[in-house]
Design an enzyme around this catalytic site. Structure first.
Site: not given
Lengths: 284, 133
Positions: A12, A59, A193, A240
């Site tokens: 996302h 976030h 990431h 995540e």
């Protein structure tokens, strides 16, 4: 009776949303990313889900400052796209599904998942970028959405195994909802990431592809991946991926892969995307 | 003592990585409150008009103030910050997340972008300080 008919997972990345909103999807850099979602956009038009249970992480847009919920379920009629520092994304307001959300809130707590219930929250790119990728540019989203936000940022996060158990409980809860609803469950975020420190930019295609493989036929291995292993192998934000396990567990023991896509990079991130169907629902 | 899957101190064994904990979250509470205030357009304008004066509205430490003014993201993470809050600041500056992230690596934004296009940073040698693998 409500039925979970499919599971979808996708990264996302906020830059995907920016490219989408600013009409840069056809650029040399972005075209390979968006091409990877052409299949699912056509597929979703045929599937026409009534409701999507959308597992994502906030976030620092609606949570993380004053409250840090481990699992937070969106109970509102609607969820406004958040302003993350450069204005709201020009995307439709997300419409909730109060009846199914209330049923989940009841059943999951009875099943010993002590959820936080969010009666008012904005949703950020974690929720709206997957919607853009699956449904494209639309005036309104074609289905209701129940956002389920997971803390994947502040340690300790829930374990992958805990996420798996939550997914199993969601499947039971949906099955016991009396209305006939076509429900999908989405897991978002990942893949590898890292957005901080001198190790930023870490990408681990081997880990990512083994994870994608494991969703099909080695879920016990995925359940056992520790938080430490996610950090080491997939970067500090790669954890995540535990949200993909909620999605996968809700589909039952055996699944068929309908589609799969992997691409590096989108901004700082490896993009992964998979579409799965419970095997018992696959017609020959 | 309950047994754990791994010693919790191993979370500090990953090179170039700071694990965001409840303690860090609390240390950075006012810094993060500042960052989240930038989700409002009027606040962004006020900050841009006079950064120092705007920061004085928050109970941040002087080190945190200074690191914000210098856009020193590694330092902000040392001082408890988490990237998801900090990008509110870089977004306000009109930076891409990639540019903000690259600023922590010792590379220029262009060098970092080129590394990402070439497949990103390999995990080889980046997994464990102790093991060097």
């Amino acid at each position: 009776m409500a039925r979970i008919t499919a599971g979808v997972a996708t990264s996302h990345v906020p830059a995907i949303g920016a490219a989408f909103d600013q009409g840069r999807a056809g650029d040399d850099y972005w075209k390979p990313v968006f091409d990877g979602y052409e299949w699912v956009k056509q597929w979703e038009k045929q599937e026409k889900p009534d409701v999507v249970i959308l597992c994502y992480n906030d976030h620092a847009s609606a949570m993380m400052l004053d409250v840090v919920p481990t699992f937070a379920l969106g109970m509102a009629e609607e969820f406004i796209p958040a302003d993350e520092g450069w204005g709201q994304r020009p995307v439709p307001v997300v419409q909730g599904h109060i009846e199914l959300a209330s049923h989940l809130a009841e059943q999951l707590v009875i099943d010993e998942f002590d959820l936080t219930l969010m009666n008012n929250m904005d949703v950020d790119h974690g929720c709206t970028v997957p919607l853009s990728l699956m449904f494209g540019q639309v005036d309104e989203w074609p289905c209701r959405v129940i956002p389920l936000a997971v803390n994947v940022t502040q340690f300790p996060t829930p374990s992958g195994n805990r996420c798996w158990m939550l997914g199993e409980a969601i499947a039971h809860a949906v099955e016991s909802f009396p209305e006939d609803l076509n429900v999908q469950i989405w897991g978002t975020g990942g893949m590898s990431h890292q957005l901080q420190g001198p190790r930023a930019g870490l990408i681990n295609p081997e880990f990512d592809n083994a994870f994608l493989d494991g969703l099909i036929d080695d879920t016990d291995r995925l359940r056992a991946i520790t938080r430490l292993e996610y950090l080491r192998e997939s970067g500090s934000e790669g954890i995540e991926l535990i949200m993909w396990l909620i999605m996968r567990a809700a589909l039952g023991k055996d699944v068929e892969q309908l589609h799969r896509f992997y691409h590096v990079p989108a901004s700082n991130t490896a993009v992964g995307h998979i579409v799965l169907r419970p095997r018992e629902l696959v017609t020959a | 003592m309950r047994t754990r899957l791994y010693p919790l101190e191993d979370l500090n064994d990953i090179p170039g990585t700071t694990v965001f904990t409840a303690k860090r979250s609390r240390e950075a509470y006012h810094l993060h409150k500042f960052c989240m205030s930038l989700m409002d357009a009027a606040n962004r304008e006020a900050f841009k008009a006079d950064e120092r004066a705007y920061l004085a509205r928050f109970r941040m430490s002087e080190e945190q103030n200074q690191a914000v003014l210098e856009r020193d993201f590694n330092r902000l993470i040392d001082l408890g910050g988490n990237i998801y809050f900090l990008v509110k600041l870089s977004n306000t500056d009109g930076w891409s997340t990639q540019k903000a992230v690259s600023s922590m690596t010792g590379m220029t934004a262009d060098e970092y972008a080129a590394m990402m296009r070439a497949g990103g940073r390999s995990p080889e040698g980046q997994r464990s300080k102790r093991e060097g693998n």
